[in-house]
Every structure is written in C-alpha cells, then in structure tokens.
Design an enzyme around this catalytic site. Sequence first.
Site, PDB file in Angstrom:
ATOM      1  N   ASP A  73      -6.006   3.660  -6.672  1.00 26.81           N
ATOM      2  CA  ASP A  73      -6.849   3.961  -5.523  1.00 26.81           C
ATOM      3  C   ASP A  73      -7.191   5.456  -5.526  1.00 26.81           C
ATOM      4  O   ASP A  73      -6.649   6.230  -6.327  1.00 26.81           O
ATOM      5  CB  ASP A  73      -6.081   3.579  -4.253  1.00 26.81           C
ATOM      6  CG  ASP A  73      -6.939   3.543  -3.009  1.00 26.81           C
ATOM      7  OD1 ASP A  73      -8.176   3.541  -3.131  1.00 26.81           O
ATOM      8  OD2 ASP A  73      -6.366   3.514  -1.905  1.00 26.81           O
ATOM      9  N   ASP A  90       0.852  -1.187   0.000  1.00 22.40           N
ATOM     10  CA  ASP A  90       0.000   0.000   0.000  1.00 22.40           C
ATOM     11  C   ASP A  90       0.889   1.239   0.000  1.00 22.40           C
ATOM     12  O   ASP A  90       2.096   1.172  -0.247  1.00 22.40           O
ATOM     13  CB  ASP A  90      -0.928  -0.050   1.221  1.00 22.40           C
ATOM     14  CG  ASP A  90      -2.219   0.736   1.030  1.00 22.40           C
ATOM     15  OD1 ASP A  90      -2.161   1.834   0.460  1.00 22.40           O
ATOM     16  OD2 ASP A  90      -3.281   0.245   1.456  1.00 22.40           O
ATOM     17  N   ARG A 121     -10.569   1.371  -7.490  1.00 20.08           N
ATOM     18  CA  ARG A 121     -11.594   1.531  -6.461  1.00 20.08           C
ATOM     19  C   ARG A 121     -12.846   2.179  -7.045  1.00 20.08           C
ATOM     20  O   ARG A 121     -13.946   1.667  -6.894  1.00 20.08           O
ATOM     21  CB  ARG A 121     -11.075   2.355  -5.290  1.00 20.08           C
ATOM     22  CG  ARG A 121     -12.072   2.397  -4.127  1.00 20.08           C
ATOM     23  CD  ARG A 121     -11.493   3.004  -2.882  1.00 20.08           C
ATOM     24  NE  ARG A 121     -11.318   4.452  -2.974  1.00 20.08           N
ATOM     25  CZ  ARG A 121     -10.903   5.216  -1.967  1.00 20.08           C
ATOM     26  NH1 ARG A 121     -10.589   4.674  -0.800  1.00 20.08           N
ATOM     27  NH2 ARG A 121     -10.772   6.515  -2.124  1.00 20.08           N
ATOM     28  N   ASP A 127     -13.168   0.233   1.550  1.00 22.39           N
ATOM     29  CA  ASP A 127     -12.787   0.205   2.965  1.00 22.39           C
ATOM     30  C   ASP A 127     -13.890  -0.376   3.848  1.00 22.39           C
ATOM     31  O   ASP A 127     -14.475   0.313   4.697  1.00 22.39           O
ATOM     32  CB  ASP A 127     -12.437   1.622   3.426  1.00 22.39           C
ATOM     33  CG  ASP A 127     -11.236   2.193   2.691  1.00 22.39           C
ATOM     34  OD1 ASP A 127     -10.547   1.423   2.014  1.00 22.39           O
ATOM     35  OD2 ASP A 127     -11.012   3.408   2.787  1.00 22.39           O
ATOM     36  N   GLU A 138     -11.790   8.607  -7.181  1.00 21.16           N
ATOM     37  CA  GLU A 138     -13.164   9.067  -7.388  1.00 21.16           C
ATOM     38  C   GLU A 138     -13.236  10.386  -8.184  1.00 21.16           C
ATOM     39  O   GLU A 138     -14.257  10.548  -8.891  1.00 21.16           O
ATOM     40  CB  GLU A 138     -13.872   9.215  -6.031  1.00 21.16           C
ATOM     41  CG  GLU A 138     -14.157   7.900  -5.323  1.00 21.16           C
ATOM     42  CD  GLU A 138     -12.900   7.210  -4.823  1.00 21.16           C
ATOM     43  OE1 GLU A 138     -12.847   5.966  -4.891  1.00 21.16           O
ATOM     44  OE2 GLU A 138     -11.965   7.909  -4.398  1.00 21.16           O
TER      45      GLU A 138
END
Length: 948
Positions: free
Chosen positions: A529, A414, A610, A626, A532
């Site tokens: 990730d 990550d 994501r 998450d 959005e």
Amino acid sequence: MLATALLCALCVGAWWAVGGALSGSWGDDHYRRLYERAHPDDIKKPLSPVIEKIIPTENRYHDHNNLSTKNKNITEASYKKDNKKSDYGDLDHQCGDVSDSMRFDCHPQGGASEEACTKRGCCWGATAVQGAPYCYYPKHYPSYRFMNSTENKHSMTVYYAHGLDTGYPGQWGTVMVTFNYLADDVLQIKITDANNKRFEPPYPEVPVVSGRVTSLQYRVLVDSAAVGFKVIRTEDNVTIVDTQNVGGLILSEKFLQLSSVLPTDRVYGLGEKQAPLLNNFNWNTFTLFNSDMPPIENKSLYGTHPFYLALERNGKSHGMLLLNSNAMDIVLQPSPAITYRAVGGVLDFLVMMGPSPSQVVSQLTSLIGRPFMPPYWALGFHLCKYDYGSLNTTRQVMQRNIDAGIPLDAQWNDLDYMSTANDFTYDKKKYEGLPQFVDDLHQKGMHYVVLVDPGVSASETPGSYPPFDRGLEMDVFVKNSTDQPFVGKVWNPKSTVWPDFTNPNASVYWKEMLEEFYKLVKFDGVWIDMNEPSNFLSGSMYGECDPEDLPYTPAETPQEGLKYKTLCMDAKHYAGKHYDVHNVYAMAEAVVTFNAMREVRGKRPLVLSRASSPGLGRVSAHWSGDVYSKWHDLKMSIPALLSFSLFGVPLMGSDICGFIGDTSEELCKRWMQLGAFYPFSRNHNSNEAKPQDPVAMGAGVVRASRNALRTRYRMLPYYYTLFWKAHVAGETVARPLFMEFPSLSKVHSIDEQFMLGPHVLVSPILTPGNSTTALFPSTTWYSFLDGRYLARDRWMEIGEGDIISIRAGAILPLQEPPSKGPVNTVVSRSGPLQLLVVPDKEGAAHGQLYWDDGDSINTYEEKKYSHIDFVVKNNELQNIIQWWGYGVPSLNSISILGMKPLKSLTINDIPTKYTYINKTQVVTISSINLPLDKTFRVKWTYQKTGKI
C-alpha cells in the site's frame, strides 16, 4: 511480406510507405507530375534540393541503408537554410483551414494571448465551440524538418532536424524516429533525441524482437515535407494513427507533445481515473501521475496507464500504449483526436493492430507481460478492516462470518497489526498470539495476508530495527540531492525512508526482510500500500526540494507541484531521479515483492498493489483504493474493474461496501451481490467507519452475501480456467460487453454490466430498489439461478435472482460447495465437479477446464496440470482430454438448459435416468460418477420434432 518503401514527391517532399506491396519502377517525370498535381500554383518551383539528394535517379524505393549512407552528412544547418516560409505555405491560409474541432492547443499553459500565440508561430482566433482553444497550431507547423531515412528487415529510422523555435527550453536538435516491426500485428514507434541519452522507464521490460516479419498487417507513411507519420491497417486501409497535419510535435527537455487524429471516438482505457468506461472526447484533459487520492472524478489517482483500446464503428479494434513514466496529460478532443503531453523521457509507442478487442489486449500483454497465475485460494472471498483494534476482534469478526455460512478464504490485517506502524513487526500486546492464529488458519484451509508499506521507519534506536539498519548497510534507500537517505513521513512515529526498488541490492534486502518476518508469522500474501509513493509531507523533512521549473505543469497538479504528498522530484534512485521514476516506483516494488515471496514461501505469491503502471498484472493484483461508501462509487467500480482488465491486470476489485464512510444495509447488500463476482473479492473499510462485514450489517446482508458467494464458489473452476487463459494467452477475465459483441453498437457504452469470460453476464442492481434493467445482447440468455430462459437481444427488468445469466453456447465447469460447515477453497476443491450445458439454437456448445494443485509454481510450464475441452454437437456431449498431468475430481451431475422433452438419454451408450422440469426446460442428470481422465459421451434424442 517484408516491408518495402515507396517514395514519391508530394508537397515539397516524399512519402515513405512501409509494408506495402510494390511492383515496377517509376521515373523522375512521374514524381514531378504527382508534385505538380498537388501544387498547381507552383509548377515552376523545382523539387527541394535536399529531397533531390535523398532521391537518387535509380532504385528510389528500396536499399534504404544505401540512401542513409549517401546522406549521412546532411546537417541541421542545411535544413535551417531551406526552412523558408514558402515551403509551408501562407500561415493565414493554413489557420483558416483548421476547423474548431481540429484545433490543437498551442498554448496549453493557460493565459494565452495573441502576442504569445503568434510568437510561437501559431494561429489566434475566437471560437464558437466551448473548450476549443483560441491559440492553435497551423496544419503544417515546422517544429522539425525531415532529414533522411534508412530501413532494414526489422525497422525503419527517420531523422528530423530542429526547425521552428517552439518556445520550450532545451528543444532537441536532431530527432530519431524508429519504427520497429515487433511483429506482424505490433509496431513500435520510438521518438528519441538523436544526440542525447534520455530517461526510459525500466518497466515494463518490452522484449526485443528480432525475428523476421512475414505478413505485416500495417504500413507506415512518412511525409518528408511535413512532420509526423501515419499508421495504416493494410486490410482495409483505415488510418489508425495520424500525426500529420495537426501541428504541435514538441520535443524538449521538460515538455514532449504529440497529437494524433483517430478513426473513432469510441476509446477505452487511459487511466487510472474515476470515469465511465467510454472516454469523453469533449475537450477532456486528465492527468496521469501516481497520487494518493481517493477516487473522485477529474483527479489523477493511484496508477498511470497511458493505453487506449479504440473500437471502430464496424467492430474492428486497435490499441496504443505510451511507454513513458513521467507525469503527463492526455487530451481528447472531438476531431476525434488525442494529444500526449509528458514532462520528460521519450515518446515510445506500441501500436496493437487487433483487429478484435480481445486480440488487442492479448497483443498488449505479450509485450508488457502476461498476467500472473494466482493461487486458487486468492479467488475466494477475503475479509479485512483497518483497525480491528486487536487480534481478538479480528478472530471474532472472522468466526462470526464463518458461523453464519459466509464462504471465506483469507483474513487480512491492515496497518494496526504492526508495532508503532513499523513494517516487519507486529504488536505483541494487541496482537499477541498472531503466529498461532495464522497457524490455525492454515489448519482450517484458510490464508493470511499482511500489509507492508514501502516506507521504513528512520527514527528507531540504532541496532533495534533491522529494516532500517540493514537498509543503511546495503545502501538501498532513495537518496536526497546530497546523497543522504531521503527522509519524509508516513505512518511511522517520527520519520520515514523509502527503499529504492530499482537498486540491485533491493531484491536481496526486501527478501531478507520478508523472510525474517515470515519466520515469526507464516503469512501467505503481501499487500503493498501507499506505494505511489505517498508521503504525508510534500517533499523532504529536511531541506527544500530543488525547483521543478516546468515549462508546462500537468492540469491536475496541486499548487505545491509534483512533489505534493510525495518525494522531491530531485530525489535519487539507482534508475534515475524521482522526477522520472515516480510512476514506476510501485511496479519496481511489486516485482521485487513477487520474486521474494516465490522464494520465501516456495508457492505462488499473492501481491496486491495500490499504485500501478503498465505491466503490473505480471506480478500483482490491484484494488481501486479508498472508494467512498456511496451508490456512485458502487456503480463506478465496474468501469474501474473493466479498465484494469484492458490494462492486463485481471485480478482486480473494489473494497466491497466502500472504504470511506459508513455504508448502509441496502448499499452493502447490493455491493456484496456485485463484489462477490469481482475477480478479486474483498470486504474492507476504514478505521473511522462502522464495521461492515456481512454479519455486522444484519440478517438481510448475510443472506444476500451467502447466496452470492456460494454462487461464486460454485463457479470457481470457471474463474480459474479464465485466469489460466489470461496467463497463457492474454485473455481477459472480467470484460466489457463490447469485447464479446464488438459490432453491436448498443453495447459500446455499457459499463453497468460486464462479462466473466465469454459465457457469464453480470447485471447487478446499482441503485436503491429491488430491480434493474439489463441488456441481454444478440443471443439467448438463461438464468443461472434455475436455468430458465430469460431473454434474447432485448432490454429486460430483472430482480436480484437474475444478476447472473448464462449465454447460449456455453458449457461451464462448476463445483458445488458443501451445504454444511465452513466453506473455503480447500474444502470446495475436494468435492466433485458438475457441468452446466447451454446449447445454442444450432444445438452446439463448448467450454473447457484447467486444473492443477492451485498453489505450486510453474504448474503449466512443467505440465503438472490437466486441460479438458467439453463439446456439444448433434445432441451429444463429450469431453476431449487435451492434457492430463494432474488429478481432476469426477463429475457427479450434468444440467442441460433450453431442452424440449427427451425420448432417451444415454451415457456411454448406457440408458441413464434424468429429471426434466417442463417449466424451466432443464434436464438434470444426477447421482453419476464420471471420471474425467476417460472420454465419455452423453447422447439424447427428442420427442416428436427432435429439435431444441
């Protein structure tokens, strides 16, 4: 049959029937009689003069191009002149005819009053039904009026003129509704502003179909006396879309609304959201706007997929997708009906006729893109944690799980592997030796995946950070209203800018960044990730966002507006303003990343995103974000998985054992037993939670994880074949039970079990305890553990040993992983194959195997694969070679379930030894070596009756 049109005067206008078969000719008297029958109290009223113009005396129902030419000068003004109240009947009468469940909200902004309601020309009245609106549309709400229609071989276009003032600024003056016959089983309905070009999303890229349709499975009805249309399935005359007589077609600058009555309330999809698989029609509103939000009920989450699959009571299905990338609400009410409310763009619908659920998904992916073919290793088990803290800890955690016998294919890192959270760097102190570590992984047959956020640091010393310097040189960053790079803040130390992935230069820029980092670290996959896109600020670091000025704000919009934790809506992309582009930002990034990785590695990419929108499955996998380490989130991971399967994103899963918060031993055990069978299987959690890799959770979790994952690895040839079927035909991998048993009503709401392909049922334990109650629908089911009979068409309590069961009629290709040493896909692929044969009550079974090198690009397209069918019929098993273009391991074992004692068994007419376990009724043929490039036949006869 080529679509034709039927025109007859009903109400004050005409019905246009597209796709129906016609014969003969009708005269003026026939139309007038139909009109008089519909309006007995208005017999003396002549037909509308406008309609008289549209309906010539001869040739009423075809030659629509000619009709359009004759009436091309009909103007909006002429329609306003004819827009009399009498045309639409008495408003009080229309309001009284609307039942509570059929009330469509005319004042969705909230705070409605009778004065505000009637000012919009709507109905006002109390209701006894909780959730039903007080302010609602009359049946005939004249927001627009029919102008004319034209048709060719591939489409019909209908024009409407502005009618009643609906109270929304910027109402479109003239509307063009185009019905494109994309295929015999797919219809496009596109509603656009005829006078002004409006934003349309660049993704997905729906193909333009110009081939001649030959046998339409639908017809379209347009009533010129009312606003709206109907889509009717020809086979059984079921109206699957009905936008007439519901009111509320609103088309304006920042508010678009359309409602439709549905033939069923069994509707799936419409996400991304945390909710049961079967949608709730009890006045349920949910918002679609990509948001960095941990999955909780009634909140807009990471993805926007305005697609539903509707299952009718008789098992037939249809589907509809709205191609609109603006923020929107979708409302479900118990009519049953659906309402779409978008804050921009156009209304562009794709209607899939099915009629089976699987055909609906296949039709959808034929338009938005078939799922990508994953590399074989991507189907193995993956391990990750946010903030291992160092490379040494990463290595230790990985190795202790390998040493414990946990099959493992990919190690992930990550954000913490980066230097100061900056993309395309790694921490030379904490992660010293990372390149060598990755090289060692490759030597072991394993793979490495890195996180890459879209946000690029904007505060590094000039000349010290190429991702920012080159981005400025190439002018690829999203801009603010003054045409400077838009600046916000994510993980970077001080400030962040975002590449504009719709910019033509972005593909070159992104590939260059990935390629330069690949020279340092030979990573195999990219995890995108925070796309959005997420922003720790609500808008810009410098200056204010322009006011959003929305006449309608989607229901779950925070007080700060759409800019909450993202970019200003006036930020500029190459494709348009962020207001319009926001929901497809991740899709654009995924496309650029997928294409770049193909070139950088020269092998199949693995991209995990994501955020999502329609078409993502063509280039990326997805995980559910998450999630919390709670039993509820364990359960809700299944409807999330199944919804994305319907969206055409089959490589999907949730963070096993949960991401947020500390898991427990029992929860993690059950989650590993479920997550081992997600198409995408990864254990991952946050930096604030304790380690939850199997070894960290104790011997019980290790034992359960090892057993479940070894079962998964044994089934990988079956998984891989399912992904191939998804890639070439749009089939699903994980699928709801209703897709296999659509006419069986008792499975329609089940979302605590799921199928893998047509043959494998997964029934996990989702609550504390040692058992669960599972439905074994319709046919006979056997335990995958030992092959014994389980149940037939009934509910049954099972333990953890029977989480996986096999449906009668199946033949599964399997590959037993080695019993000693590390297990990964490189190791397991090198071993021999096995067949698990499960004849049905007629003694028949079938299955297939797709096989290639598991990593090269375009192996199917270049025919560098092998495809083998397996069939059982008349007490004989044989293989049928459909294509041979790549070597396949031989068979060393065949197990046949549900067998009575045998009299004899031969392979290629040679008597062969076998074992038979009377208790489980399993025949096993072992210690064989059957090459699959040659046809083989296994025959058997029974003792006594000779029946199975």
